[in-house]
Design a protein around this motif. Structure first.
Motif, PDB file in Angstrom:
ATOM      1  N   GLU A  11      44.437  34.376  39.119  1.00  0.00           N
ATOM      2  CA  GLU A  11      43.444  33.516  38.443  1.00  0.00           C
ATOM      3  C   GLU A  11      43.325  32.811  37.496  1.00  0.00           C
ATOM      4  O   GLU A  11      42.568  31.809  37.530  1.00  0.00           O
ATOM      5  CB  GLU A  11      42.137  34.659  38.304  1.00  0.00           C
ATOM      6  CG  GLU A  11      40.909  34.189  39.162  1.00  0.00           C
ATOM      7  CD  GLU A  11      40.658  33.232  40.085  1.00  0.00           C
ATOM      8  OE1 GLU A  11      39.776  32.282  40.700  1.00  0.00           O
ATOM      9  OE2 GLU A  11      41.129  33.846  41.134  1.00  0.00           O
TER      10      GLU A  11
ATOM     11  N   ARG B 124      35.072  34.183  37.503  1.00  0.00           N
ATOM     12  CA  ARG B 124      36.273  34.510  39.031  1.00  0.00           C
ATOM     13  C   ARG B 124      36.728  35.829  38.442  1.00  0.00           C
ATOM     14  O   ARG B 124      37.105  36.465  39.556  1.00  0.00           O
ATOM     15  CB  ARG B 124      36.832  32.954  37.727  1.00  0.00           C
ATOM     16  CG  ARG B 124      36.300  32.299  38.298  1.00  0.00           C
ATOM     17  CD  ARG B 124      37.248  30.828  37.595  1.00  0.00           C
ATOM     18  NE  ARG B 124      38.438  30.792  38.021  1.00  0.00           N
ATOM     19  CZ  ARG B 124      39.406  29.656  38.874  1.00  0.00           C
ATOM     20  NH1 ARG B 124      38.152  28.291  38.598  1.00  0.00           N
ATOM     21  NH2 ARG B 124      40.556  29.449  39.757  1.00  0.00           N
TER      22      ARG B 124
ATOM     23  N   VAL C 231      38.166  39.222  41.102  1.00  0.00           N
ATOM     24  CA  VAL C 231      39.178  40.000  41.661  1.00  0.00           C
ATOM     25  C   VAL C 231      39.048  41.712  41.479  1.00  0.00           C
ATOM     26  O   VAL C 231      39.549  42.407  41.609  1.00  0.00           O
ATOM     27  CB  VAL C 231      40.524  39.190  40.232  1.00  0.00           C
ATOM     28  CG1 VAL C 231      41.403  39.963  40.642  1.00  0.00           C
ATOM     29  CG2 VAL C 231      40.314  38.052  40.765  1.00  0.00           C
TER      30      VAL C 231
END
Length: 395
Positions: A386, A260, A264
């Protein structure tokens, strides 16, 4: 580094970042030696227990039926059965934590006392640690506080709290003085306080460590600091009733978080740091909250071995806004993070771009440290959002 700091202050602040406290445990691993190389000063954690309240029921009078008379029939008097009074559910007195010495370092030790204990004049209280190293919210759950003082050539840190709230293994690991790292550390229960102390000690023979005489002197001085703190007027610290509640966030799987963050940052990340030291390495206070307040963290470095880029994440139960001294520091600002109630950022520039960011949401705080060689990096808030999304179990 702040150019206004003296050389000794710069050294102490740098020691906070790169010295001691090896392996603040990333999620899923146990620390084998909390003390080795600890950079933190000391800590004390205190806990007060709950009080169970019970009530008793009084027995009702037993009514009697009169004997019948030849001329008058007397009906029996009905017996009234009282409705039982429910026994109150026991309640914990520790719902709202109460900090040792009210969180006031001056009440724990005065500057004059610190100078005497360090055997050097000119002691002064250092300001709160920067955002990423600040664990005041989690310490408060344990009824705890931490303080650090410095003189021209020495320093001392203490951490104070209630004995019951400190994890047993951590207590055991600090029960004897340990000078194997960049400082000597020791922790002890004195009365209703658990007090941890950290002091840098100059080795006569750096390679060989402290001599027996130096070790004895360091132990005596640290015991004197504990005694001075414990004999000060204070109320017993009270921990939060529910430190590990159902709404507490944890980083249970760094491997699941990594892709994740790669999306980003646009970088390939690994949990292996080239020099073997993670940004999660930190202070004695951080070790305390990691073991006793449920703080969890993950750190990722760029797979490019020549890169200095990394992302470190720490989820800390307990919410406390940064101290005013932190908010007044240069390059500190309020910002916005999706899913957060409040958030603040703090940047530094030293051939790289570094951002510390703290965000609060409900009963939890998120702290990230982002370093990159790209001075135009703006992904700190996205990283925080996130992680919050991950912590809440949304994907």
């Amino acid at each position: 580094m702040n150019d206004e700091l003296t050389p000794s202050e710069r050294a102490a602040l740098r020691a906070r970042i790169v010295g001691g406290a090896h392996d603040i445990t990333p999620v899923g691993a146990h620390r084998n030696a909390w003390i080795a190389g600890s950079v933190a000063a000391a800590l004390v954690v205190a806990i007060a227990g709950g009080v169970a309240v019970t009530s008793t029921l009084s027995a009702p009078e037993i009514a009697t039926t009169p004997s019948p008379s030849p001329s008058v029939t007397v009906a029996p008097v009905p017996v009234q059965t009282p409705t039982p009074t429910p026994t109150p559910t026991p309640t914990l007195s520790a719902t709202t934590p109460a900090l040792a010495f009210g969180g006031d370092c001056d009440r724990a030790l005065s500057l004059r006392e610190v100078s005497t204990l360090l055997r050097e004049d000119g002691a002064r209280l250092l300001p709160e640690r920067p955002l990423f190293s600040n664990v005041a919210g989690s310490l408060s759950l344990l009824g705890g506080m931490s303080c650090e003082w410095m003189t021209a050539t020495s320093s001392v840190e203490i951490v104070i709290a209630a004995p019951e709230s400190v994890e047993r293994g951590f207590v055991s690991s600090l029960s004897q003085i340990d000078c194997s790292g960049s400082a000597c550390v020791m922790g002890r229960t004195v009365g209703d306080l658990w007090i941890g102390v950290r002091m840098p000690v100059l080795h006569t023979d750096v390679a060989g460590g402290l001599t027996e005489s130096e070790l004895s002197d360091a132990s005596t001085r640290m015991a004197a600091i504990m005694s001075a703190v414990a004999t000060k007027p204070h109320s017993a610290p009270v921990p939060a009733a529910d430190v590990h509640g159902p709404t507490t966030w944890t980083l249970s799987d760094c491997g699941a978080l990594r892709p994740r963050l790669e999306r980003v940052t646009g970088e390939s990340l690994t949990e292996n740091f080239p020099d073997g030291s993670s940004p999660l390495d930190g202070t004695l206070a951080q070790d305390l909250v990691d073991t006793s307040a449920g703080v969890t963290g993950c750190a990722f470095h760029s797979t490019d071995e020549q890169s200095r880029s990394y992302v470190a994440v720490r989820l800390t139960p307990g919410v406390m806004s940064p101290a005013q001294s932190i908010l007044d520091a240069p390059n500190t600002f309020s910002t916005e993070v999706a899913g957060a109630d409040q958030s603040w950022g703090q940047t530094t520039y030293d051939h790289v771009y570094a951002l510390d960011l703290m965000a609060t949401a409900g009963r939890n705080s998120l702290i990230i440290s982002r370093m990159t060689a790209d001075p135009a990096a703006t992904d700190g808030e996205q990283i925080a959002a996130e992680v919050i999304d991950y912590a809440r179990g949304r994907g």
